[in-house]
Motif scaffolding. Structure first.
Motif, PDB file in Angstrom:
ATOM      1  N   ASN A 151       0.817  -1.217   0.000  1.00  0.00           N
ATOM      2  CA  ASN A 151       0.000   0.000   0.000  1.00  0.00           C
ATOM      3  C   ASN A 151       0.854   1.273   0.000  1.00  0.00           C
ATOM      4  OD1 ASN A 151      -2.456   1.343  -0.106  1.00  0.00           O
ATOM      5  ND2 ASN A 151      -2.584   1.554   2.126  1.00  0.00           N
ATOM      6  N   ASN A 152       1.943   1.251  -0.776  1.00  0.00           N
ATOM      7  CA  ASN A 152       2.828   2.409  -0.927  1.00  0.00           C
ATOM      8  C   ASN A 152       3.490   2.346  -2.307  1.00  0.00           C
ATOM      9  OD1 ASN A 152       3.131   4.127   1.612  1.00  0.00           O
ATOM     10  ND2 ASN A 152       3.409   2.080   2.490  1.00  0.00           N
ATOM     11  N   PRO A 153       3.894   3.490  -2.884  1.00  0.00           N
ATOM     12  CA  PRO A 153       4.562   3.471  -4.186  1.00  0.00           C
ATOM     13  C   PRO A 153       5.904   2.734  -4.115  1.00  0.00           C
ATOM     14  CG  PRO A 153       3.862   5.697  -3.605  1.00  0.00           C
ATOM     15  CD  PRO A 153       3.699   4.860  -2.380  1.00  0.00           C
ATOM     16  N   VAL A 154       6.248   2.048  -5.209  1.00  0.00           N
ATOM     17  CA  VAL A 154       7.462   1.240  -5.280  1.00  0.00           C
ATOM     18  C   VAL A 154       8.261   1.624  -6.528  1.00  0.00           C
ATOM     19  CG1 VAL A 154       8.366  -1.106  -5.634  1.00  0.00           C
ATOM     20  CG2 VAL A 154       6.522  -0.700  -3.985  1.00  0.00           C
ATOM     21  N   VAL A 155       9.587   1.707  -6.360  1.00  0.00           N
ATOM     22  CA  VAL A 155      10.498   1.953  -7.486  1.00  0.00           C
ATOM     23  C   VAL A 155      11.563   0.863  -7.480  1.00  0.00           C
ATOM     24  CG1 VAL A 155      12.165   3.551  -8.527  1.00  0.00           C
ATOM     25  CG2 VAL A 155      10.130   4.452  -7.379  1.00  0.00           C
ATOM     26  N   LEU A 156      11.823   0.265  -8.627  1.00  0.00           N
ATOM     27  CA  LEU A 156      12.884  -0.730  -8.776  1.00  0.00           C
ATOM     28  C   LEU A 156      14.044  -0.095  -9.537  1.00  0.00           C
ATOM     29  CD1 LEU A 156      10.798  -3.863  -9.881  1.00  0.00           C
ATOM     30  CD2 LEU A 156      11.214  -2.994  -7.577  1.00  0.00           C
ATOM     31  N   VAL A 157      15.266  -0.260  -9.017  1.00  0.00           N
ATOM     32  CA  VAL A 157      16.444   0.300  -9.679  1.00  0.00           C
ATOM     33  C   VAL A 157      17.510  -0.785  -9.802  1.00  0.00           C
ATOM     34  CG1 VAL A 157      16.011   2.630  -8.806  1.00  0.00           C
ATOM     35  CG2 VAL A 157      17.505   1.104  -7.512  1.00  0.00           C
ATOM     36  N   ASP A 158      18.414  -0.607 -10.790  1.00  0.00           N
ATOM     37  CA  ASP A 158      19.499  -1.575 -10.941  1.00  0.00           C
ATOM     38  C   ASP A 158      20.678  -1.168 -10.055  1.00  0.00           C
ATOM     39  OD1 ASP A 158      20.831   0.480 -12.254  1.00  0.00           O
ATOM     40  OD2 ASP A 158      20.514  -0.343 -14.261  1.00  0.00           O
ATOM     41  N   THR A 159      21.817  -1.817 -10.242  1.00  0.00           N
ATOM     42  CA  THR A 159      22.962  -1.569  -9.361  1.00  0.00           C
ATOM     43  C   THR A 159      23.553  -0.180  -9.523  1.00  0.00           C
ATOM     44  OG1 THR A 159      24.382  -2.606 -11.031  1.00  0.00           O
ATOM     45  CG2 THR A 159      23.591  -3.998  -9.247  1.00  0.00           C
ATOM     46  N   ASP A 160      23.299   0.467 -10.675  1.00  0.00           N
ATOM     47  CA  ASP A 160      23.768   1.832 -10.900  1.00  0.00           C
ATOM     48  C   ASP A 160      22.702   2.865 -10.537  1.00  0.00           C
ATOM     49  OD1 ASP A 160      26.342   1.269 -11.796  1.00  0.00           O
ATOM     50  OD2 ASP A 160      25.652   0.884 -13.830  1.00  0.00           O
ATOM     51  N   TRP A 161      21.613   2.401  -9.907  1.00  0.00           N
ATOM     52  CA  TRP A 161      20.499   3.246  -9.484  1.00  0.00           C
ATOM     53  C   TRP A 161      19.712   3.816 -10.659  1.00  0.00           C
ATOM     54  CZ3 TRP A 161      19.170   3.107  -4.448  1.00  0.00           C
ATOM     55  CH2 TRP A 161      20.135   2.603  -3.568  1.00  0.00           C
ATOM     56  N   SER A 162      19.802   3.126 -11.815  1.00  0.00           N
ATOM     57  CA  SER A 162      18.943   3.469 -12.947  1.00  0.00           C
ATOM     58  C   SER A 162      17.601   2.759 -12.760  1.00  0.00           C
ATOM     59  CB  SER A 162      19.586   3.039 -14.266  1.00  0.00           C
ATOM     60  OG  SER A 162      20.786   3.743 -14.490  1.00  0.00           O
ATOM     61  N   VAL A 163      16.516   3.480 -13.008  1.00  0.00           N
ATOM     62  CA  VAL A 163      15.171   2.953 -12.742  1.00  0.00           C
ATOM     63  C   VAL A 163      14.803   1.895 -13.781  1.00  0.00           C
ATOM     64  CG1 VAL A 163      12.727   3.549 -12.616  1.00  0.00           C
ATOM     65  CG2 VAL A 163      14.444   5.091 -11.643  1.00  0.00           C
ATOM     66  N   THR A 164      14.333   0.736 -13.315  1.00  0.00           N
ATOM     67  CA  THR A 164      13.851  -0.319 -14.214  1.00  0.00           C
ATOM     68  C   THR A 164      12.327  -0.413 -14.211  1.00  0.00           C
ATOM     69  OG1 THR A 164      14.048  -2.017 -12.486  1.00  0.00           O
ATOM     70  CG2 THR A 164      15.957  -1.662 -13.894  1.00  0.00           C
ATOM     71  N   ALA A 165      11.668   0.048 -13.143  1.00  0.00           N
ATOM     72  CA  ALA A 165      10.204   0.022 -13.099  1.00  0.00           C
ATOM     73  C   ALA A 165       9.706   0.928 -11.982  1.00  0.00           C
ATOM     74  CB  ALA A 165       9.681  -1.398 -12.899  1.00  0.00           C
ATOM     75  N   ILE A 166       8.530   1.542 -12.198  1.00  0.00           N
ATOM     76  CA  ILE A 166       7.881   2.402 -11.202  1.00  0.00           C
ATOM     77  C   ILE A 166       6.418   1.986 -11.113  1.00  0.00           C
ATOM     78  CG2 ILE A 166       7.234   4.771 -10.606  1.00  0.00           C
ATOM     79  CD1 ILE A 166       9.607   5.753 -12.216  1.00  0.00           C
ATOM     80  N   SER A 167       5.913   1.840  -9.897  1.00  0.00           N
ATOM     81  CA  SER A 167       4.520   1.412  -9.734  1.00  0.00           C
ATOM     82  C   SER A 167       3.546   2.528 -10.086  1.00  0.00           C
ATOM     83  CB  SER A 167       4.272   0.948  -8.297  1.00  0.00           C
ATOM     84  OG  SER A 167       4.421   2.029  -7.386  1.00  0.00           O
ATOM     85  N   ASP A 168       3.944   3.776  -9.844  1.00  0.00           N
ATOM     86  CA  ASP A 168       3.042   4.911 -10.090  1.00  0.00           C
ATOM     87  C   ASP A 168       3.875   6.120 -10.520  1.00  0.00           C
ATOM     88  OD1 ASP A 168       1.092   6.817 -10.193  1.00  0.00           O
ATOM     89  OD2 ASP A 168       0.600   6.802  -8.059  1.00  0.00           O
ATOM     90  N   LYS A 169       3.997   6.309 -11.829  1.00  0.00           N
ATOM     91  CA  LYS A 169       4.823   7.403 -12.351  1.00  0.00           C
ATOM     92  C   LYS A 169       4.226   8.783 -12.072  1.00  0.00           C
ATOM     93  CE  LYS A 169       7.041   4.843 -16.104  1.00  0.00           C
ATOM     94  NZ  LYS A 169       7.286   4.776 -17.559  1.00  0.00           N
ATOM     95  N   LYS A 170       2.924   8.834 -11.801  1.00  0.00           N
ATOM     96  CA  LYS A 170       2.273  10.125 -11.578  1.00  0.00           C
ATOM     97  C   LYS A 170       2.385  10.589 -10.135  1.00  0.00           C
ATOM     98  CE  LYS A 170      -1.058   9.397 -15.317  1.00  0.00           C
ATOM     99  NZ  LYS A 170      -2.494   9.313 -15.692  1.00  0.00           N
TER     100      LYS A 170
END
Length: 558
Positions: A165-184
């Motif tokens: 029940n919270n926004p989630v961001v997935l990043v790789d080892t260089d902290w580049s974003v691979t997925a966002i649950s809610d971009k808005k």
């Protein structure tokens, strides 16, 4: 289910006094922990009842405020403090903040052993383990379904966000974003930064991260600032079997995480790692197929257009092609092990290949790309009707744009240079490939002050290396330069580079002195010394050519 209120009603704890945080009496207690080391706060878990003597609080109000805030961010259930040992009493400022946060502060009477509190609490909560285990199995099944059906990073992020029940961001080892649950989500839009074609999380803004914290395999909580407010962010390293895959970030906007949320986070990290492995294997397979085809093409095994047509490729036989090799050297830390260095290089090459594929797909329609070890190999198609000059300029411009793009990607320190073969019909690409590789060999010991090198600029060097053996070359330059080289070595002079500059400027004193940034008289003095050391007359044309050849052979073999 044990709550803080239930805990205070247990007969052994009837003398415990709630001094603040009454709004948190319904907080669930899922575990118990003793804390008297401020650096151990990253090892706490949601729902834990903390027991402390207050030693690290000291009498510092700022430290007290910071840790009360941190315990709330972690979602600890309550804090039990035994005062009068290190802490004279529970300060009013701590009580006020605990009341605001709804975090119960409980005073432990003198004489109660911490171990007794732990044993009783653990006995009370052991009864709900079956319920928790069943919920854990349900969460595991949901992520198993996502992984089984190839849901991808986006599905993992959105599924985890729904569970916690919270926004989630997935990043790789260089902290580049691979997925966002809610971009808005405004907080995500504000904090996530655009870096070239990628989105990145600015980890450098968080300054108090533990050393090598990605290996602790446990989430930590840090605060993010947005619109003059601080929001907790849970950072979960994804690290399995000595391999680091990235991080899961949970923005605690809606509510703190519960112990069950952390179970979801652990399962999400496993799904994250499996998806990363799946994507890596797909990419490796695709790259291997491309590499096998290009290896045959670049080794000259495809000898006619009919054979080329049997392959499923977008290579246009009506175009000329040029081979460009981008060599990437990472600048690692001396403390890195061979395994860490190899993993870092593999991640970098994967990232650069993916980024460059995206960058070139629409910009350069006749460009083909694959990777091998620490190199990116490019086949660039050009119109055969173009003049040699226009073709050179187009290839040079493309190489520079690609090199700049690669240097802007990620945060790893690296050195990138490009070598370029001749532009030839597609069936003669093996020659262009060999030429680009030959330039790499010729540059092996050079400082590489330039970043782009054409084989045509090294044709003479290549001819000498191919035509004159190392022993023959050594005999030749020794015959002409031995006395000069020996004199420079023994007297720490620089007559050899002076001779090279003098010959390069056609024995012109004025242009040579300007090139060497020395006075005319200094150069005249050096020239006289050089003439005395050499066994040939500098004024004869055949001798100037022989000396230039000797200098070139000396450079090639040193």
């Amino acid at each position: 289910m044990l709550t803080v209120k239930n805990f205070l009603q247990l007969s052994p704890f009837k003398t415990f006094q709630l001094v603040a945080g009454e709004k948190g009496l319904d907080n669930k207690i899922t575990g118990v922990n003793i804390l008297d080391n401020p650096d151990a706060s990253d090892w706490l878990s949601a729902g834990e009842l903390l027991i402390t003597s207050g030693y690290f609080f000291s009498e510092n109000a700022e430290i007290q405020r910071r840790f009360i805030q941190r315990f709330k961010e972690i979602n600890c259930s309550a804090i039990c403090i035994k005062p009068h040992i290190y802490l004279k009493g529970i300060p009013e400022s701590m009580r006020k903040l605990a009341d605001e946060l709804g975090l119960p502060l409980i005073e432990i009477p003198y004489g109660i052993a911490f171990s007794k509190i732990m044993n009783i609490v653990m006995a009370e909560i052991s009864g709900r383990m079956n319920e928790l285990n069943q919920a854990s199995l349900d969460i595991h099944s949901q992520f198993f379904e996502i992984s089984l059906h190839g849901g991808g990073m986006k599905k993992i992020a959105s599924g985890l966000a729904e569970m916690v029940n919270n926004p989630v961001v997935l990043v790789d080892t260089d902290w580049s974003v691979t997925a966002i649950s809610d971009k808005k989500q405004p907080l995500i839009q504000e904090i996530i930064k655009k870096n070239g074609d990628t989105l990145t999380f600015p980890i450098q803004t968080i300054t108090d991260l533990p050393t090598n914290f990605e290996r602790i395999q446990k989430p930590i909580t840090r605060a993010l600032s947005f619109e003059e407010q601080e929001y907790p962010c849970v950072i979960m390293p994804v690290y399995f079997d000595t391999i680091h895959y990235g991080f899961i970030l949970v923005y605690l906007i809606e509510r703190p995480l519960t112990d069950l949320d952390y179970v979801a986070l652990e399962n999400g990290s496993m799904a994250f790692a499996l998806e990363q492995m799946r994507l890596l294997e797909i990419e490796r397979t695709e790259n291997r197929i491309r590499r096998d085809f290009f290896d045959q093409l670049l080794s000259g095994q495809i000898k006619d257009l009919a054979a080329l047509a049997t392959y499923d490729t977008t290579i246009d036989p009506n175009l000329n092609y040029t081979v460009l090799i981008l060599s990437i050297q990472t600048i690692g830390h001396t403390s890195d092990s061979l395994m860490e260095k190899k993993q870092s290089e593999d991640r970098l090459m994967k990232s650069l290949l993916s980024s460059l594929t995206t960058y070139t797909s629409n910009r350069f329609p006749h460009l083909h790309l694959f990777s091998r070890k620490n190199q990116l190999v490019i086949l660039l198609g050009t119109d055969p009707k173009l003049s040699a000059l226009k073709t050179h300029n187009e290839v040079s411009d493309t190489a520079e744009r690609i090199r700049i793009h690669l240097e802007q990607q990620g945060q790893s320190e690296r050195d990138i240079f490009c070598t370029i073969g001749s532009t030839l019909p597609v069936l003669e690409l093996s020659q262009s490939f060999e030429e680009a590789k030959k330039v790499i060999l010729l540059l092996e010991d050079d400082a590489k002050e330039e970043k782009i090198y054409f084989f045509n600029d090294f044709y003479f060097d290549s001819f000498l290396v191919d035509s004159i053996s190392k022993e023959q070359g050594r005999k030749f330059y020794t015959h002409y330069l031995s006395t000069l080289l020996t004199y420079d070595l023994e007297n720490k002079t620089s007559f050899t580079p002076t001779l090279k500059a003098y010959l390069a400027h056609h024995l012109n004193i004025a242009t040579t002195s300007r090139a060497l940034f020395i006075h005319r008289n200094t150069l005249l003095y050096r020239i006289e010394k050089i003439k005395g050391l050499l066994s040939v007359d500098l004024e004869q044309e055949k001798n100037t050519f022989a000396l230039q050849l000797a200098l070139k052979l000396y450079e090639l073999h040193h």
